[in-house]
Write a protein that holds these residues in place. Structure first.
Motif, PDB file in Angstrom:
ATOM      1  N   MET A 251       2.113 -61.157  27.550  1.00 17.48           N
ATOM      2  CA  MET A 251       0.928 -61.522  27.155  1.00 17.48           C
ATOM      3  C   MET A 251      -0.131 -60.684  28.086  1.00 17.48           C
ATOM      4  O   MET A 251      -1.352 -60.229  27.906  1.00 17.48           O
ATOM      5  N   ARG A 252       0.406 -60.543  29.453  1.00 13.72           N
ATOM      6  CA  ARG A 252      -0.550 -59.756  30.332  1.00 13.72           C
ATOM      7  C   ARG A 252      -0.717 -58.398  29.971  1.00 13.72           C
ATOM      8  O   ARG A 252      -1.390 -57.640  30.543  1.00 13.72           O
ATOM      9  N   GLN A 253       0.323 -57.944  29.305  1.00 12.69           N
ATOM     10  CA  GLN A 253       0.367 -56.591  28.983  1.00 12.69           C
ATOM     11  C   GLN A 253      -0.439 -56.178  27.719  1.00 12.69           C
ATOM     12  O   GLN A 253      -0.808 -55.387  27.334  1.00 12.69           O
ATOM     13  N   GLY A 254      -0.696 -57.345  27.140  1.00 12.69           N
ATOM     14  CA  GLY A 254      -1.758 -57.227  25.755  1.00 12.69           C
ATOM     15  C   GLY A 254      -1.325 -58.508  24.862  1.00 12.69           C
ATOM     16  O   GLY A 254      -0.139 -58.545  24.286  1.00 12.69           O
ATOM     17  N   VAL A 255      -2.390 -58.907  24.512  1.00  8.45           N
ATOM     18  CA  VAL A 255      -2.171 -60.192  23.839  1.00  8.45           C
ATOM     19  C   VAL A 255      -1.684 -60.099  22.292  1.00  8.45           C
ATOM     20  O   VAL A 255      -0.507 -60.631  21.891  1.00  8.45           O
ATOM     21  N   LYS A 256      -2.119 -58.933  21.562  1.00  6.06           N
ATOM     22  CA  LYS A 256      -1.839 -58.882  20.028  1.00  6.06           C
ATOM     23  C   LYS A 256      -0.354 -58.457  20.068  1.00  6.06           C
ATOM     24  O   LYS A 256       0.241 -58.812  19.142  1.00  6.06           O
ATOM     25  N   GLN A 257       0.055 -57.337  21.062  1.00  3.99           N
ATOM     26  CA  GLN A 257       1.442 -56.796  20.921  1.00  3.99           C
ATOM     27  C   GLN A 257       2.360 -58.127  21.226  1.00  3.99           C
ATOM     28  O   GLN A 257       3.559 -58.294  20.696  1.00  3.99           O
ATOM     29  N   ALA A 258       1.859 -58.906  22.137  1.00  4.22           N
ATOM     30  CA  ALA A 258       2.947 -59.969  22.545  1.00  4.22           C
ATOM     31  C   ALA A 258       3.074 -60.974  21.200  1.00  4.22           C
ATOM     32  O   ALA A 258       4.203 -61.362  20.988  1.00  4.22           O
ATOM     33  N   THR A 261       5.064 -59.421  18.581  1.00  3.95           N
ATOM     34  CA  THR A 261       6.528 -59.230  18.740  1.00  3.95           C
ATOM     35  C   THR A 261       7.264 -60.658  18.693  1.00  3.95           C
ATOM     36  O   THR A 261       8.335 -60.867  18.374  1.00  3.95           O
ATOM     37  N   ARG A 262       6.328 -61.695  19.189  1.00  9.77           N
ATOM     38  CA  ARG A 262       6.925 -63.203  18.818  1.00  9.77           C
ATOM     39  C   ARG A 262       7.070 -63.451  17.215  1.00  9.77           C
ATOM     40  O   ARG A 262       8.343 -64.134  16.949  1.00  9.77           O
ATOM     41  N   ASP A 263       6.373 -63.010  16.550  1.00 10.43           N
ATOM     42  CA  ASP A 263       6.258 -63.365  15.018  1.00 10.43           C
ATOM     43  C   ASP A 263       7.001 -62.512  14.126  1.00 10.43           C
ATOM     44  O   ASP A 263       7.386 -62.633  13.130  1.00 10.43           O
ATOM     45  N   SER A 264       7.376 -61.270  14.687  1.00  4.28           N
ATOM     46  CA  SER A 264       8.048 -60.240  13.922  1.00  4.28           C
ATOM     47  C   SER A 264       9.365 -60.739  13.408  1.00  4.28           C
ATOM     48  O   SER A 264      10.032 -60.424  12.458  1.00  4.28           O
ATOM     49  N   THR A 265       9.967 -61.373  14.319  1.00  3.34           N
ATOM     50  CA  THR A 265      11.488 -61.838  14.088  1.00  3.34           C
ATOM     51  C   THR A 265      11.365 -62.798  12.877  1.00  3.34           C
ATOM     52  O   THR A 265      12.456 -62.805  12.046  1.00  3.34           O
ATOM     53  N   PHE A 266      10.373 -63.741  12.687  1.00  2.00           N
ATOM     54  CA  PHE A 266      10.442 -64.520  11.780  1.00  2.00           C
ATOM     55  C   PHE A 266       9.684 -63.950  10.398  1.00  2.00           C
ATOM     56  O   PHE A 266       9.574 -64.675   9.199  1.00  2.00           O
ATOM     57  N   ASP A 268       6.293 -63.637   9.882  1.00  2.00           N
ATOM     58  CA  ASP A 268       5.074 -64.461   9.360  1.00  2.00           C
ATOM     59  C   ASP A 268       3.845 -64.254  10.254  1.00  2.00           C
ATOM     60  O   ASP A 268       3.914 -63.208  11.144  1.00  2.00           O
ATOM     61  N   TYR A 269       2.986 -65.023  10.037  1.00  2.00           N
ATOM     62  CA  TYR A 269       1.557 -64.943  10.502  1.00  2.00           C
ATOM     63  C   TYR A 269       1.104 -63.453  10.412  1.00  2.00           C
ATOM     64  O   TYR A 269       1.047 -62.866   9.401  1.00  2.00           O
ATOM     65  N   ARG A 270       0.680 -62.779  11.345  1.00  2.00           N
ATOM     66  CA  ARG A 270      -0.031 -61.357  11.338  1.00  2.00           C
ATOM     67  C   ARG A 270       1.052 -60.508  11.024  1.00  2.00           C
ATOM     68  O   ARG A 270       0.551 -59.305  10.662  1.00  2.00           O
ATOM     69  N   THR A 271       2.266 -60.686  11.160  1.00  2.00           N
ATOM     70  CA  THR A 271       3.233 -59.663  10.719  1.00  2.00           C
ATOM     71  C   THR A 271       3.729 -59.731   9.419  1.00  2.00           C
ATOM     72  O   THR A 271       4.375 -58.818   8.855  1.00  2.00           O
ATOM     73  N   LYS A 272       3.481 -60.461   8.770  1.00  2.00           N
ATOM     74  CA  LYS A 272       3.941 -60.930   7.517  1.00  2.00           C
ATOM     75  C   LYS A 272       3.588 -59.790   6.625  1.00  2.00           C
ATOM     76  O   LYS A 272       2.358 -59.418   6.647  1.00  2.00           O
ATOM     77  N   GLU A 273       4.318 -59.306   5.705  1.00  2.00           N
ATOM     78  CA  GLU A 273       4.057 -57.983   4.613  1.00  2.00           C
ATOM     79  C   GLU A 273       3.353 -58.872   3.394  1.00  2.00           C
ATOM     80  O   GLU A 273       4.038 -59.369   2.751  1.00  2.00           O
ATOM     81  N   GLU A 274       2.363 -58.267   3.136  1.00  2.00           N
ATOM     82  CA  GLU A 274       1.710 -58.688   2.012  1.00  2.00           C
ATOM     83  C   GLU A 274       2.347 -58.058   0.659  1.00  2.00           C
ATOM     84  O   GLU A 274       2.756 -57.001   0.780  1.00  2.00           O
TER      85      GLU A 274
END
Length: 274
Positions: A251-258, A261-266, A268-274
């Motif tokens: 997170m200290r390196q960048g909130v959006k990227q963190a 990274t968190r949600d891409s495995t799942f 969903d959320y901002r990483t969900k493909e529409e």
């Protein structure tokens, strides 16, 4: 947008005070400045004899995406410091809302995540858009919720599933499971909330206050207040886990990227493909 007020106030109907979180460009992320203004506005409405019901909603595309991870700022009211301060502060804020005399209606659309879901929980009634999304993704990498209300509203099984996955549920599911009273199509949500607020405003305010407290007292007799306070200690422990320390370094390196990274495995959320 910098010169725009971050909290809007209006009266959509007689006896109804409506408060609108107004950081749409930040998905109504809850900075402590916004929280401070919100608590002040809630207390002002509670003292105003012309107000009988309070409505809380968000501007733009959602109710609230959660706490402002890019910078919270100074706490809006004092809470004892050291380990667990933030979670204790959040729970105290919830009970500040519960303990007001006037009923508070949460009008939820779009994202209602993490701290946003905690804010909605603190409302006395919640009406939600069918396509809204309610969840607590922070349990995947940071800690348990600041305010561990999910089992109280949804029961053990549904609460456990959300806490073990960090997944979100739709507004329809949120109403079915007990997070919200009812779900409506988005274009019907606001008129439905205003109509309910007008209906409640017809009840004598002294009786409405007693009726509100009656429901809360039953929940407290079952241990809700003690349970939420006890949960703040578990929240504090979560920050000492290896996973949490590593995520906060990201997170200290960048909130959006963190978050990506968190949600891409799942997926969903901002990483969900529409």
């Amino acid at each position: 947008m910098a010169d725009q007020p971050i909290l809007l106030t209006d009266s959509p109907a007689p006896g109804v005070r409506r408060l609108t979180l107004n950081r749409p460009e930040k998905r109504n992320a809850l900075s402590n400045q916004l929280r401070g203004e919100l608590f002040a506005a809630l207390e002002a409405a509670d003292k105003d004899p012309e107000v009988r019901v309070i409505v809380l909603r968000g501007a733009g595309t959602c109710f609230s995406s959660g706490y402002d991870l890019a910078g919270l700022g100074e706490l809006p009211f004092h809470t004892a410091g050291a380990q667990g301060q933030w979670a204790r502060h959040v729970v105290e804020g919830c009970f500040r809302m519960w303990d007001l005399a006037k009923p508070i209606i949460g009008q939820v659309h779009g994202w209602c995540l993490a701290g946003g879901s905690e804010l909605a929980f603190a409302c006395d009634l919640v009406y939600i858009a069918e396509d809204a999304q309610v969840g607590y993704p922070a349990v995947r990498t940071m800690s348990s919720p600041d305010n561990q209300f999910y089992p109280w509203l949804m029961g053990m099984r549904a609460g456990m599933e959300l806490m073990l996955t960090g997944d979100s549920i739709s507004g329809v599911e949120a109403a079915r499971l007990g997070f919200a009273n009812r779900a409506y199509p988005l274009d019907e949500l606001e008129p439905a909330v205003t109509a309910m607020a007008e209906r409640i405003a017809k009840v004598d305010p002294e009786l409405a206050q007693l009726n509100k407290r009656l429901v809360h007292r039953q929940m407290e007799a079952m241990g809700l207040r003690a349970g939420l306070r006890a949960g703040t200690d578990l929240h504090a422990l979560g920050w000492h886990t290896k996973a949490s320390r590593e995520f906060m370094a990201q997170m200290r390196q960048g909130v959006k990227q963190a978050l990506n990274t968190r949600d891409s495995t799942f997926g969903d959320y901002r990483t969900k493909e529409e």
